[in-house]
Scaffold this motif. Structure first.
Motif, short mmCIF file in Angstrom:
data_model
loop_
_atom_site.label_atom_id
_atom_site.label_comp_id
_atom_site.label_asym_id
_atom_site.label_seq_id
_atom_site.Cartn_x
_atom_site.Cartn_y
_atom_site.Cartn_z
N ASP A 131 0.86 -1.19 0.00
CA ASP A 131 0.00 0.00 0.00
C ASP A 131 0.89 1.24 0.00
O ASP A 131 2.13 1.15 0.08
CB ASP A 131 -0.97 0.00 1.19
N GLN A 132 0.27 2.40 -0.07
CA GLN A 132 1.02 3.66 -0.15
C GLN A 132 1.78 3.96 1.14
O GLN A 132 2.85 4.58 1.10
CB GLN A 132 0.07 4.81 -0.47
N GLU A 133 1.26 3.51 2.27
CA GLU A 133 1.96 3.73 3.53
C GLU A 133 3.30 2.99 3.54
O GLU A 133 4.33 3.54 3.93
CB GLU A 133 1.10 3.28 4.71
N MET A 134 3.28 1.74 3.11
CA MET A 134 4.52 0.98 3.04
C MET A 134 5.51 1.65 2.09
O MET A 134 6.70 1.78 2.41
CB MET A 134 4.22 -0.45 2.57
N LYS A 135 5.04 2.10 0.95
CA LYS A 135 5.89 2.77 -0.02
C LYS A 135 6.55 4.01 0.59
O LYS A 135 7.77 4.20 0.46
CB LYS A 135 5.07 3.17 -1.25
N ALA A 136 5.78 4.84 1.26
CA ALA A 136 6.30 6.09 1.82
C ALA A 136 7.36 5.82 2.90
O ALA A 136 8.42 6.44 2.91
CB ALA A 136 5.16 6.92 2.39
N VAL A 137 7.06 4.89 3.79
CA VAL A 137 7.98 4.60 4.90
C VAL A 137 9.28 3.99 4.40
O VAL A 137 10.38 4.38 4.81
CB VAL A 137 7.30 3.68 5.94
N MET A 138 9.19 3.00 3.52
CA MET A 138 10.39 2.33 3.03
C MET A 138 11.23 3.25 2.14
O MET A 138 12.47 3.22 2.19
CB MET A 138 10.03 1.06 2.28
N ASN A 139 10.58 4.09 1.34
CA ASN A 139 11.33 5.04 0.52
C ASN A 139 12.09 6.04 1.40
O ASN A 139 13.24 6.39 1.09
CB ASN A 139 10.40 5.78 -0.44
N LYS A 140 11.47 6.48 2.47
CA LYS A 140 12.15 7.41 3.38
C LYS A 140 13.36 6.76 4.01
O LYS A 140 14.43 7.38 4.14
CB LYS A 140 11.18 7.90 4.46
N TYR A 141 13.22 5.49 4.40
CA TYR A 141 14.35 4.76 4.99
C TYR A 141 15.50 4.65 3.99
O TYR A 141 16.67 4.89 4.31
CB TYR A 141 13.86 3.37 5.41
N MET A 142 15.19 4.30 2.74
CA MET A 142 16.22 4.14 1.73
C MET A 142 16.86 5.48 1.35
O MET A 142 18.08 5.56 1.13
CB MET A 142 15.64 3.47 0.48
N GLU A 143 16.06 6.54 1.28
CA GLU A 143 16.60 7.86 0.96
C GLU A 143 17.57 8.32 2.04
O GLU A 143 18.61 8.92 1.75
CB GLU A 143 15.45 8.86 0.80
N ASP A 144 17.25 8.02 3.29
CA ASP A 144 18.13 8.38 4.39
C ASP A 144 19.46 7.61 4.28
O ASP A 144 20.54 8.18 4.45
CB ASP A 144 17.44 8.06 5.72
N LEU A 145 19.38 6.32 3.99
CA LEU A 145 20.61 5.53 3.88
C LEU A 145 21.41 5.88 2.64
O LEU A 145 22.64 5.70 2.63
CB LEU A 145 20.28 4.05 3.91
N ALA A 146 20.77 6.37 1.60
CA ALA A 146 21.51 6.81 0.42
C ALA A 146 22.46 7.95 0.77
O ALA A 146 23.59 8.03 0.25
CB ALA A 146 20.55 7.24 -0.69
N VAL A 147 22.04 8.83 1.66
CA VAL A 147 22.90 9.93 2.12
C VAL A 147 24.10 9.36 2.87
O VAL A 147 25.26 9.76 2.63
CB VAL A 147 22.10 10.91 2.99
N SER A 148 23.84 8.41 3.76
CA SER A 148 24.94 7.77 4.50
C SER A 148 25.87 7.02 3.56
O SER A 148 27.09 7.02 3.74
CB SER A 148 24.38 6.80 5.55
N GLY A 149 25.30 6.37 2.56
CA GLY A 149 26.11 5.63 1.60
C GLY A 149 27.08 6.52 0.86
O GLY A 149 28.25 6.16 0.66
N GLU A 150 26.63 7.71 0.45
CA GLU A 150 27.53 8.63 -0.26
C GLU A 150 28.63 9.13 0.67
O GLU A 150 29.79 9.27 0.26
CB GLU A 150 26.73 9.80 -0.82
N LYS A 151 28.29 9.39 1.93
CA LYS A 151 29.32 9.79 2.89
C LYS A 151 30.37 8.69 3.06
O LYS A 151 31.58 8.97 3.09
CB LYS A 151 28.69 10.11 4.25
N LEU A 152 29.91 7.47 3.15
CA LEU A 152 30.83 6.36 3.32
C LEU A 152 31.76 6.23 2.12
O LEU A 152 32.97 6.00 2.27
CB LEU A 152 30.05 5.06 3.53
N LEU A 153 31.23 6.39 0.91
CA LEU A 153 32.08 6.31 -0.28
C LEU A 153 33.10 7.45 -0.30
O LEU A 153 34.26 7.25 -0.68
CB LEU A 153 31.23 6.34 -1.55
N GLN A 154 32.68 8.65 0.11
CA GLN A 154 33.62 9.77 0.17
C GLN A 154 34.74 9.50 1.17
O GLN A 154 35.91 9.81 0.90
CB GLN A 154 32.86 11.05 0.55
N LEU A 155 34.40 8.88 2.30
CA LEU A 155 35.42 8.54 3.29
C LEU A 155 36.34 7.43 2.77
O LEU A 155 37.55 7.45 2.99
CB LEU A 155 34.75 8.11 4.61
#
Length: 362
Positions: A131-155
């Motif tokens: 459902d749309q609730e699952m989509k919104a919550v999981m997308n937010k989780y992945m978007e947050d980790l994408a930021v961490s992932g880029e920081k990790l690659l920079q390090l």
């Protein structure tokens, strides 16, 4: 530790990511220490911020809600174009043996009207959300980790002493994806797999894995050893030394992610950072976990990093999209997506210029 397993209990090094990677002396110190931890232990932890803890808790609640649905509702969450969606316990195969993990996979969520989907690009298609609730919550989780992932690659770029952008150039429109996982308790399985085994030993496909687990333990990793060499892109590492001594149990630590390198990182660094073999054992309670994969663009042709090119095979580089597709074909031989991909002859599209970015790295 799950019953029936014998392993050393790991004491992982834990890091706090900077708000922004600026190239400072402190960033360099963190970067060097992280490289050391991966080369010693194969895995490290990063602390969640308070905001990340809230996002993780929401995703965890949504995961439990999804897996509590009737089987028919979960089974309907499948798309024949992508490998997104529900994977029942016993459907995933590792080294020829069914795994007991129950999974919801999230790959890039693309409508059928998207050019890549319409043209039949392998693995491209919609994510069949509950459902749309699952989509919104999981997308937010992945978007947050994408930021961490880029920081990790920079390090990592700093820790490897390579030019800025050597890694992050590959992740523009990265094929980031995630596995939302549930493992049954060890005495409530369907008998399709191997007793006590949640997921068999394997390595993961891309650059980095950022995982999170609940308080029920089950994860084991195999630290790097000079005497143990493998290249999952050439010969499958599935089942690698699964029943041998030398595994390390990763106990759950509240408020942390565990992070380890994947196949592409190993190839690019000529084994300086090895893809970490890992496996999951079933415990006396059901267990929930997330594995987020911070990945190159599907079209990327991965090449050795500056200073780490020792003529490693394959000399022509690794097409990430082909590697990803091969891994999913191997793991899900009976899935509708696999059948369609083969019946429609779409696999050979991976050789086309449109699906390959052959730019030389920095």
């Amino acid at each position: 530790m799950p019953p029936g397993f014998t392993a050393k209990v790991g004491r992982l090094e834990t890091f706090t990511l900077p708000e922004r990677v600026s190239g400072s002396v402190s960033d360099k110190a963190i970067a060097d220490a992280m490289i050391g931890a991966w080369r010693r232990d194969g895995i490290l932890q990063i602390g969640m911020t308070k905001s990340q803890q809230r996002v993780y808790q929401a995703a965890s609640a949504t995961s439990r809600r999804f897996f509590a649905q009737p089987h028919a509702r979960k089974e309907a969450c499948v798309d024949g174009s992508s490998y997104s969606g529900y994977i029942a316990s016993g459907e995933e195969i590792t080294d020829g043996v069914a795994d007991y993990s129950e999974i919801f996979t999230v790959t890039k969520d693309l409508p059928h009207t998207d050019k890549r989907v319409a043209q039949g690009w392998p693995c491209h298609g919609p994510c069949p959300w509950l459902d749309q609730e699952m989509k919104a919550v999981m997308n937010k989780y992945m978007e947050d980790l994408a930021v961490s992932g880029e920081k990790l690659l920079q390090l990592i770029e700093m820790g490897l002493d390579i030019p800025t952008g050597s890694l992050t150039k590959y992740t523009a429109d990265g094929w980031h994806h995630m596995r939302v996982l549930r493992f049954p308790q060890n005495n409530r399985t369907n008998g399709k797999g191997k007793k006590g085994r949640g997921i068999g030993s394997h390595t993961d496909y891309g650059l980095l894995v950022i995982a999170a687990q609940d308080s029920v333990g089950g994860l084991f990793v195999r630290p790097p050893r000079d005497t143990e060499r493998f290249s999952n892109w050439e010969k499958s590492s599935a089942g690698l030394r699964e029943n041998e001594a030398g595994w390390v149990y990763v106990p759950p630590v509240t408020g942390t992610f565990t992070v380890f390198p994947g196949d592409m990182m190993q190839y690019m660094t000529n084994n300086f950072l090895q893809s970490t073999p890992h496996k999951v054992g079933l415990n006396v309670r059901e267990r929930f976990a997330f594995a987020y994969f911070h990945e190159p663009n599907f079209r990327s042709v991965i090449r050795p990093l500056p200073g780490y090119n020792a003529g490693q095979s394959p000399l022509e580089g690794i097409h990430y999209g082909t590697h990803f597709t091969n891994m999913f074909l191997r793991n899900y031989p009976d899935r509708i997506t696999t059948a369609r991909l083969q019946e429609e002859g779409r696999y050979r599209l991976l050789e086309s210029k449109e699906l390959r970015d052959d730019d030389e790295p920095l």
